[in-house]
Design a protein around this motif. Structure first.
Motif, PDB file in Angstrom:
ATOM      1  N   ARG A   1       7.074  10.731   6.073  1.00 56.16           N
ATOM      2  CA  ARG A   1       7.601   9.625   6.852  1.00 56.16           C
ATOM      3  C   ARG A   1       9.114   9.730   6.988  1.00 56.16           C
ATOM      4  N   ASP A   2       9.762  10.009   5.855  1.00 64.20           N
ATOM      5  CA  ASP A   2      11.216  10.143   5.919  1.00 64.20           C
ATOM      6  C   ASP A   2      11.628  11.371   6.709  1.00 64.20           C
ATOM      7  N   LEU A   3      10.875  12.459   6.539  1.00 64.19           N
ATOM      8  CA  LEU A   3      11.232  13.657   7.294  1.00 64.19           C
ATOM      9  C   LEU A   3      11.071  13.430   8.787  1.00 64.19           C
ATOM     10  N   LYS A   4      10.046  12.669   9.130  1.00 64.01           N
ATOM     11  CA  LYS A   4       9.866  12.394  10.564  1.00 64.01           C
ATOM     12  C   LYS A   4      11.014  11.560  11.092  1.00 64.01           C
TER      13      LYS A   4
ATOM     14  N   VAL B   1       2.241  11.243  -2.095  1.00 65.27           N
ATOM     15  CA  VAL B   1       3.647  11.633  -2.007  1.00 65.27           C
ATOM     16  C   VAL B   1       3.915  12.300  -0.674  1.00 65.27           C
ATOM     17  N   GLN B   2       2.944  13.041  -0.204  1.00 68.94           N
ATOM     18  CA  GLN B   2       3.141  13.721   1.065  1.00 68.94           C
ATOM     19  C   GLN B   2       3.419  12.725   2.181  1.00 68.94           C
ATOM     20  N   ASN B   3       2.678  11.612   2.156  1.00 73.10           N
ATOM     21  CA  ASN B   3       2.917  10.600   3.185  1.00 73.10           C
ATOM     22  C   ASN B   3       4.336  10.082   3.136  1.00 73.10           C
ATOM     23  N   THR B   4       4.805   9.809   1.939  1.00 73.78           N
ATOM     24  CA  THR B   4       6.144   9.254   1.801  1.00 73.78           C
ATOM     25  C   THR B   4       7.181  10.233   2.335  1.00 73.78           C
ATOM     26  N   ILE B   5       7.029  11.469   1.881  1.00 73.10           N
ATOM     27  CA  ILE B   5       8.033  12.450   2.290  1.00 73.10           C
ATOM     28  C   ILE B   5       7.962  12.693   3.780  1.00 73.10           C
TER      29      ILE B   5
ATOM     30  N   SER C   1       0.810  -1.205   0.000  1.00 70.44           N
ATOM     31  CA  SER C   1       0.000   0.000   0.000  1.00 70.44           C
ATOM     32  C   SER C   1       0.843   1.253   0.000  1.00 70.44           C
ATOM     33  N   THR C   2       2.179   1.151   0.242  1.00 68.12           N
ATOM     34  CA  THR C   2       2.975   2.370   0.168  1.00 68.12           C
ATOM     35  C   THR C   2       3.085   2.862  -1.260  1.00 68.12           C
ATOM     36  N   LEU C   3       2.827   1.982  -2.216  1.00 67.24           N
ATOM     37  CA  LEU C   3       2.825   2.455  -3.597  1.00 67.24           C
ATOM     38  C   LEU C   3       1.664   3.393  -3.849  1.00 67.24           C
TER      39      LEU C   3
END
Lengths: 324, 235
Positions: free
Chosen positions: B64-67, B58-62, B52-54
């Motif tokens: 997550r990494d920023l967090k 995009v905001q979620n992906t970014i 489901s990460t696909l």
């Protein structure tokens, strides 16, 4: 081949003197490990040459030496790890040894105990390069405080120059020295002159003395450093003809002095070339006799008198000059 | 014992009759649900197998990494002995910090002569090659930290010095003078000490005890050089 009595307990001095005089004598296991019989073991040389050629007499040392015989190849990480096999107190001990060279004590035999490391040379060179650049910058800063017309800039390119110079000196000169010694000694089985790493190690540790005295970079530091080198090289070259020995030692000292002088001129000029436009009443100083031609002194100051005084002081590079 | 016991049993077992008496009332129906769902609490952490990460935005992906990066920043700012930097290492944080520092430290286009501050590339190379050299040194001395973990720690511990750079740039907007210099000096010294403490808290345990000083000294030199570049920065 060593007689049984040579493997018996000796005082440290005798043992290391024996090793220094008769490098062909069989050496036993590492100095850190006491053998089960309680002998004080004399250190072996860098494992590749000495370990392979010694005959082991006591059977309980066979296993230890066999461990050492399997030197990893130079493409493996373990090979390089063997050059960093030092503890903190060992590094400090070697640095202390380089600060106080004594005529009878050979740095390689007594301090290194034929186990050269690369940690000391590498990080001492790195520290020296940065300290040179930083101190040069400080000199400029202080000069600017005294004389506001000097343009202060961080001069970052000096770090690059310092690094390249120091590393080339600490690695290429030992290479040349080692090659020369090998050539002079013939192809005796590496038991005569020092290995390349030992030479690098000696040069690296000898540069340490410049770090605390970098402000002076004068005769004292140069004398200490060169003395360490000369005392270490003396046992090796004294078997050569007197002329060759004298020439070699004087070349070594001369190169060291050139390094010191070069660094002093390049990094500790009090008045660097200014890039500001000189005012109309500029007094361009004549290029001084002893300064390198790449640094024209076209600094303009309204007060020529103090400039002249500073000029006089830096005309005598051999004397240690303490910058206020 | 799923069978319904409807008869009290044999007359031969007259004494246990009261024991079995209540059993006659029990009836187990056939349609008790014996199926259901078992949720394993760890399932939510196996992200990479979850397709489901696909589909996420995009905001979620970014974010997550920023967090993750932000969490590590917090660990650097309040250094405790924790494994977060080592366990979930990433190199985004060091990259962001290094680029920020290099952008702020590079000399302006006005001062384009040889005598000047470092270029962007020089700062970048010093930071990354310095970190690589220190990591190699640590591994050669026998430390048991992995290559990228060490790079991660060293890169993240530049954060205090980046903050010092920001502060210095702000202070330099005021008028120059000795007070200006003293403030900058104080800030840089404090942040330098903070960087050293933070990185030592993470790195020191990975070395054998008789070589700790040998492994920590290059870290000291590294942060000292960066501090020097920050302190001597003139706009």
């Amino acid at each position: 081949m060593a007689a049984a009595d040579e493997l018996a307990f000796h005082e440290f001095e005798e043992a290391t003197n024996l090793l220094a005089e008769t490098p062909e004598a069989a050496t036993t296991s590492r100095s850190e490990q006491l053998t089960p019989q309680g002998h004080v073991a004399v250190a072996v040389g860098s494992g590749d040459s000495y370990g392979a050629e010694d005959e082991v007499e006591e059977s309980d040392k066979t296993a230890l030496l066999q461990e050492e015989k399997q030197q990893p190849g130079f493409w493996t990480f373990g090979y390089y790890q063997s050059f960093f096999d030092v503890d903190t107190w060992q590094v400090l001990d070697r640095i202390r040894g380089s600060l106080l060279p004594r005529p009878g004590h050979n740095f390689v035999r007594h301090r290194l105990r034929n186990r050269p490391d690369l940690y000391g040379p590498f990080w001492i060179c790195a520290t020296l390069a940065f300290v040179l650049a930083i101190t040069g910058n400080l000199t400029l800063l202080l000069a600017q405080r005294r004389d506001p017309s000097i343009h202060y800039s961080p001069q970052f390119h000096k770090v690059t120059v310092a690094g390249v110079t120091i590393y080339c000196y600490a690695w290429l000169v030992p290479l040349a020295l080692w090659g020369f010694l090998r050539w002079r000694q013939g192809v005796r089985e590496r038991l005569g002159p020092y290995t390349f790493l030992e030479t690098v190690c000696v040069y690296g540790y000898s540069l340490f003395v410049f770090i605390p005295t970098v402000w002076l970079f004068g005769v004292l530091a140069l004398a200490l450093s060169a003395a360490g080198l000369v005392f270490t090289l003396w046992p090796v070259v004294r078997e050569d003809t007197r002329l060759a020995a004298a020439v070699l030692l004087s070349v070594v000292v001369l190169l060291h002095a050139l390094l010191a002088l070069g660094c002093k001129f390049y990094f500790f000029q009090p008045l660097p070339p200014a890039h500001v436009a000189p005012p109309p009443r500029a007094t361009a100083l004549p290029p001084s006799i002893l300064l390198p031609p790449t640094s024209p002194w076209s600094v303009a100051t309204p007060d020529g008198q103090s400039l002249q005084a500073q000029h006089e002081r830096t005309l005598l590079p051999a004397l240690p000059t303490l910058r206020p | 014992m799923a069978e319904a016991a409807e008869s009290p049993g044999d007359p031969g077992t007259a004494s246990p009759r009261p024991l079995f008496a209540g059993l006659s009332d029990i009836s187990i129906s056939q349609d008790i649900p014996v199926e259901g769902e078992i949720t394993i609490p760890m399932r939510s952490r196996i992200r990479e197998f979850d397709s489901s990460t696909l589909n996420e935005s995009v905001q979620n992906t970014i974010m997550r990494d920023l967090k993750a990066v932000g969490k590590k920043f917090m660990h650097v700012l309040y250094p405790r002995k924790s494994n977060t930097l080592l366990r979930d290492w990433d190199l985004w944080g060091p990259l962001i910090l290094c680029v920020t520092l290099a952008l702020m430290l590079q000399r302006g286009s006005v001062d384009s002569e040889k005598d000047g501050g470092p270029q962007f590339a020089e700062v970048f190379v010093i930071v990354w090659f310095g970190a690589v050299t220190i990591t190699l040194n640590s591994k050669l001395l026998g430390g048991n930290i992995s290559f990228f973990q060490s790079l991660c720690v060293l890169g993240y511990c530049i954060l205090p010095l980046t903050v010092a750079m920001l502060v210095c740039r702000l202070v330099l907007l005021a008028e120059p003078g000795p007070i200006n210099f003293m403030v900058r000096l104080f800030v840089v010294i404090v942040m330098f000490a903070w960087s050293i403490i933070a990185s030592t808290a993470f790195l020191a345990d990975s070395q054998p005890p008789n070589r700790k000083a040998l492994a920590v000294y290059p870290v000291f030199l590294f942060y000292f050089v960066i501090s020097w570049m920050i302190l001597t920065f003139t706009p």
